[in-house]
Design a protein around this motif. Sequence first.
Motif, PDB file in Angstrom:
ATOM      1  N   ILE A  19     -23.683   6.982  43.883  1.00 12.65           N
ATOM      2  CA  ILE A  19     -24.833   6.994  42.976  1.00 12.65           C
ATOM      3  C   ILE A  19     -25.937   6.070  43.485  1.00 12.65           C
ATOM      4  O   ILE A  19     -25.688   4.955  43.915  1.00 12.65           O
ATOM      5  CB  ILE A  19     -24.394   6.556  41.559  1.00 12.65           C
ATOM      6  N   ASP A  20     -27.165   6.561  43.449  1.00 11.03           N
ATOM      7  CA  ASP A  20     -28.346   5.739  43.728  1.00 11.03           C
ATOM      8  C   ASP A  20     -28.810   5.144  42.396  1.00 11.03           C
ATOM      9  O   ASP A  20     -29.403   5.838  41.573  1.00 11.03           O
ATOM     10  CB  ASP A  20     -29.439   6.600  44.358  1.00 11.03           C
ATOM     11  N   LEU A  21     -28.522   3.885  42.182  1.00  7.61           N
ATOM     12  CA  LEU A  21     -28.798   3.262  40.891  1.00  7.61           C
ATOM     13  C   LEU A  21     -30.281   3.236  40.537  1.00  7.61           C
ATOM     14  O   LEU A  21     -30.630   3.153  39.366  1.00  7.61           O
ATOM     15  CB  LEU A  21     -28.229   1.841  40.860  1.00  7.61           C
ATOM     16  N   THR A  22     -31.153   3.334  41.525  1.00  8.03           N
ATOM     17  CA  THR A  22     -32.586   3.294  41.233  1.00  8.03           C
ATOM     18  C   THR A  22     -33.067   4.558  40.522  1.00  8.03           C
ATOM     19  O   THR A  22     -34.181   4.584  40.005  1.00  8.03           O
ATOM     20  CB  THR A  22     -33.410   3.092  42.519  1.00  8.03           C
ATOM     21  N   GLN A  23     -32.234   5.611  40.493  1.00  7.57           N
ATOM     22  CA  GLN A  23     -32.604   6.845  39.814  1.00  7.57           C
ATOM     23  C   GLN A  23     -32.218   6.840  38.338  1.00  7.57           C
ATOM     24  O   GLN A  23     -32.472   7.802  37.623  1.00  7.57           O
ATOM     25  CB  GLN A  23     -31.927   8.046  40.508  1.00  7.57           C
ATOM     26  N   PHE A  24     -31.589   5.743  37.894  1.00  7.57           N
ATOM     27  CA  PHE A  24     -31.053   5.683  36.537  1.00  7.57           C
ATOM     28  C   PHE A  24     -31.857   4.739  35.664  1.00  7.57           C
ATOM     29  O   PHE A  24     -32.473   3.793  36.143  1.00  7.57           O
ATOM     30  CB  PHE A  24     -29.592   5.215  36.567  1.00  7.57           C
ATOM     31  N   GLU A  25     -31.822   5.010  34.349  1.00 10.57           N
ATOM     32  CA  GLU A  25     -32.396   4.066  33.400  1.00 10.57           C
ATOM     33  C   GLU A  25     -31.726   2.714  33.599  1.00 10.57           C
ATOM     34  O   GLU A  25     -30.593   2.630  34.068  1.00 10.57           O
ATOM     35  CB  GLU A  25     -32.217   4.576  31.970  1.00 10.57           C
ATOM     36  N   LEU A  26     -32.430   1.669  33.229  1.00  9.17           N
ATOM     37  CA  LEU A  26     -31.983   0.307  33.507  1.00  9.17           C
ATOM     38  C   LEU A  26     -30.591   0.010  32.936  1.00  9.17           C
ATOM     39  O   LEU A  26     -29.735  -0.539  33.625  1.00  9.17           O
ATOM     40  CB  LEU A  26     -33.014  -0.685  32.968  1.00  9.17           C
ATOM     41  N   TRP A  27     -30.352   0.382  31.686  1.00  4.91           N
ATOM     42  CA  TRP A  27     -29.055   0.081  31.070  1.00  4.91           C
ATOM     43  C   TRP A  27     -27.900   0.730  31.825  1.00  4.91           C
ATOM     44  O   TRP A  27     -26.858   0.117  32.034  1.00  4.91           O
ATOM     45  CB  TRP A  27     -29.046   0.530  29.607  1.00  4.91           C
ATOM     46  N   SER A  28     -28.083   1.978  32.244  1.00  6.13           N
ATOM     47  CA  SER A  28     -27.011   2.658  32.980  1.00  6.13           C
ATOM     48  C   SER A  28     -26.743   1.962  34.303  1.00  6.13           C
ATOM     49  O   SER A  28     -25.589   1.787  34.697  1.00  6.13           O
ATOM     50  CB  SER A  28     -27.375   4.126  33.227  1.00  6.13           C
ATOM     51  N   GLY A  29     -27.808   1.568  34.990  1.00  6.99           N
ATOM     52  CA  GLY A  29     -27.623   0.854  36.253  1.00  6.99           C
ATOM     53  C   GLY A  29     -26.854  -0.433  36.069  1.00  6.99           C
ATOM     54  O   GLY A  29     -25.953  -0.757  36.854  1.00  6.99           O
ATOM     55  N   LEU A  30     -27.184  -1.170  35.021  1.00  3.62           N
ATOM     56  CA  LEU A  30     -26.479  -2.430  34.757  1.00  3.62           C
ATOM     57  C   LEU A  30     -25.028  -2.181  34.376  1.00  3.62           C
ATOM     58  O   LEU A  30     -24.126  -2.917  34.798  1.00  3.62           O
ATOM     59  CB  LEU A  30     -27.192  -3.201  33.647  1.00  3.62           C
ATOM     60  N   ALA A  31     -24.775  -1.146  33.574  1.00  5.22           N
ATOM     61  CA  ALA A  31     -23.407  -0.832  33.160  1.00  5.22           C
ATOM     62  C   ALA A  31     -22.558  -0.405  34.352  1.00  5.22           C
ATOM     63  O   ALA A  31     -21.410  -0.853  34.514  1.00  5.22           O
ATOM     64  CB  ALA A  31     -23.412   0.258  32.096  1.00  5.22           C
ATOM     65  N   ILE A  32     -23.109   0.451  35.207  1.00  5.99           N
ATOM     66  CA  ILE A  32     -22.371   0.913  36.386  1.00  5.99           C
ATOM     67  C   ILE A  32     -22.054  -0.263  37.296  1.00  5.99           C
ATOM     68  O   ILE A  32     -20.996  -0.319  37.932  1.00  5.99           O
ATOM     69  CB  ILE A  32     -23.182   1.999  37.134  1.00  5.99           C
ATOM     70  N   GLN A  33     -22.955  -1.228  37.347  1.00 13.32           N
ATOM     71  CA  GLN A  33     -22.749  -2.424  38.163  1.00 13.32           C
ATOM     72  C   GLN A  33     -21.469  -3.161  37.764  1.00 13.32           C
ATOM     73  O   GLN A  33     -20.847  -3.848  38.582  1.00 13.32           O
ATOM     74  CB  GLN A  33     -23.963  -3.344  37.995  1.00 13.32           C
ATOM     75  N   LEU A  34     -21.040  -3.018  36.500  1.00 10.27           N
ATOM     76  CA  LEU A  34     -19.805  -3.659  36.041  1.00 10.27           C
ATOM     77  C   LEU A  34     -18.555  -2.978  36.598  1.00 10.27           C
ATOM     78  O   LEU A  34     -17.463  -3.541  36.534  1.00 10.27           O
ATOM     79  CB  LEU A  34     -19.735  -3.638  34.508  1.00 10.27           C
ATOM     80  N   THR A  35     -18.706  -1.762  37.157  1.00  9.35           N
ATOM     81  CA  THR A  35     -17.536  -1.008  37.619  1.00  9.35           C
ATOM     82  C   THR A  35     -17.449  -0.882  39.130  1.00  9.35           C
ATOM     83  O   THR A  35     -16.395  -0.574  39.665  1.00  9.35           O
ATOM     84  CB  THR A  35     -17.528   0.416  37.028  1.00  9.35           C
ATOM     85  N   ILE A  36     -18.559  -1.079  39.841  1.00  3.32           N
ATOM     86  CA  ILE A  36     -18.552  -0.917  41.295  1.00  3.32           C
ATOM     87  C   ILE A  36     -19.205  -2.128  41.940  1.00  3.32           C
ATOM     88  O   ILE A  36     -19.958  -2.855  41.309  1.00  3.32           O
ATOM     89  CB  ILE A  36     -19.280   0.377  41.750  1.00  3.32           C
ATOM     90  N   ASN A  37     -18.932  -2.319  43.199  1.00  2.00           N
ATOM     91  CA  ASN A  37     -19.467  -3.467  43.940  1.00  2.00           C
ATOM     92  C   ASN A  37     -20.853  -3.124  44.490  1.00  2.00           C
ATOM     93  O   ASN A  37     -21.041  -2.935  45.684  1.00  2.00           O
ATOM     94  CB  ASN A  37     -18.514  -3.848  45.073  1.00  2.00           C
ATOM     95  N   LYS A  38     -21.799  -3.007  43.575  1.00  2.00           N
ATOM     96  CA  LYS A  38     -23.146  -2.617  43.973  1.00  2.00           C
ATOM     97  C   LYS A  38     -24.146  -3.310  43.055  1.00  2.00           C
ATOM     98  O   LYS A  38     -23.999  -3.273  41.832  1.00  2.00           O
ATOM     99  CB  LYS A  38     -23.273  -1.089  43.832  1.00  2.00           C
ATOM    100  N   LYS A  39     -25.128  -3.968  43.603  1.00  2.00           N
ATOM    101  CA  LYS A  39     -26.129  -4.665  42.797  1.00  2.00           C
ATOM    102  C   LYS A  39     -27.228  -3.697  42.367  1.00  2.00           C
ATOM    103  O   LYS A  39     -27.676  -2.878  43.152  1.00  2.00           O
ATOM    104  CB  LYS A  39     -26.759  -5.811  43.599  1.00  2.00           C
ATOM    105  N   TYR A  40     -27.645  -3.823  41.120  1.00  2.76           N
ATOM    106  CA  TYR A  40     -28.769  -3.036  40.633  1.00  2.76           C
ATOM    107  C   TYR A  40     -30.035  -3.822  40.902  1.00  2.76           C
ATOM    108  O   TYR A  40     -30.434  -4.670  40.121  1.00  2.76           O
ATOM    109  CB  TYR A  40     -28.587  -2.746  39.141  1.00  2.76           C
ATOM    110  N   LEU A  41     -30.668  -3.537  42.018  1.00  2.00           N
ATOM    111  CA  LEU A  41     -31.735  -4.393  42.523  1.00  2.00           C
ATOM    112  C   LEU A  41     -32.997  -4.353  41.666  1.00  2.00           C
ATOM    113  O   LEU A  41     -33.813  -5.264  41.735  1.00  2.00           O
ATOM    114  CB  LEU A  41     -32.089  -3.972  43.968  1.00  2.00           C
TER     115      LEU A  41
END
Length: 198
Positions: free
Chosen positions: A173-195
């Motif tokens: 997943i490219d987190l920059t394509q997601f609304e902010l809350w989803s990016g932050l939530a996904i960050q809790l499950t994978i080793n990826k920073k929501y820049l």
Amino acid sequence: MKDENVLCVPTNTMKSVFDLSKSAWIVTPAELNQLPMTFVKRLNAETDSSYKQIIAYALVFNEKGELLCYCRHGSEKRLIGLRSAGIGGHVNDNDLGVTMFETLQNGLIREIQEELNVCLSSEQINLLGMINEEKTEVGHCHTGVVFKIELTSDLLHFDDEINNPLWCNPEDIDLTQFELWSGLAIQLTINKKYLYYE
């Protein structure tokens, strides 16, 4: 907007229990249960920054470990058109349980029933953490408690809020394509920073 009483915590109390300068962090049921439960008319709470509305927010996974993603389409006009991975919403006074954690679970079970037509048990719900941001209009008066739900079937019936649903490998997943809350939530499950938030 529904005329309902929604779960809130005074903002000053939230700040005394959690470091709200963080955007996403791990939390335990015991920590959540330190928070007092207050129910405020939703119409008032949406414009009153002295309260944080507590949102039950779930990431839904199937048996293959794929994450449900979709485009926003529905009642929350501020989020329409953005990609999302979160299912859930406001917790109201009909969801009231003995503790904050139980109340959040009750609200989430109701929301999943409404949005995916799936009956969950509390055993299917795993607490991940919390998300908080004040960059957006939505985030200013809301804090999310994030859960992970694992479903044994990906054959779901979606309500009107969910447009073009698909199952994605979280690592792709490219987190920059997601609304902010989803990016932050996904960050809790994978080793990826929501820049976006940095």
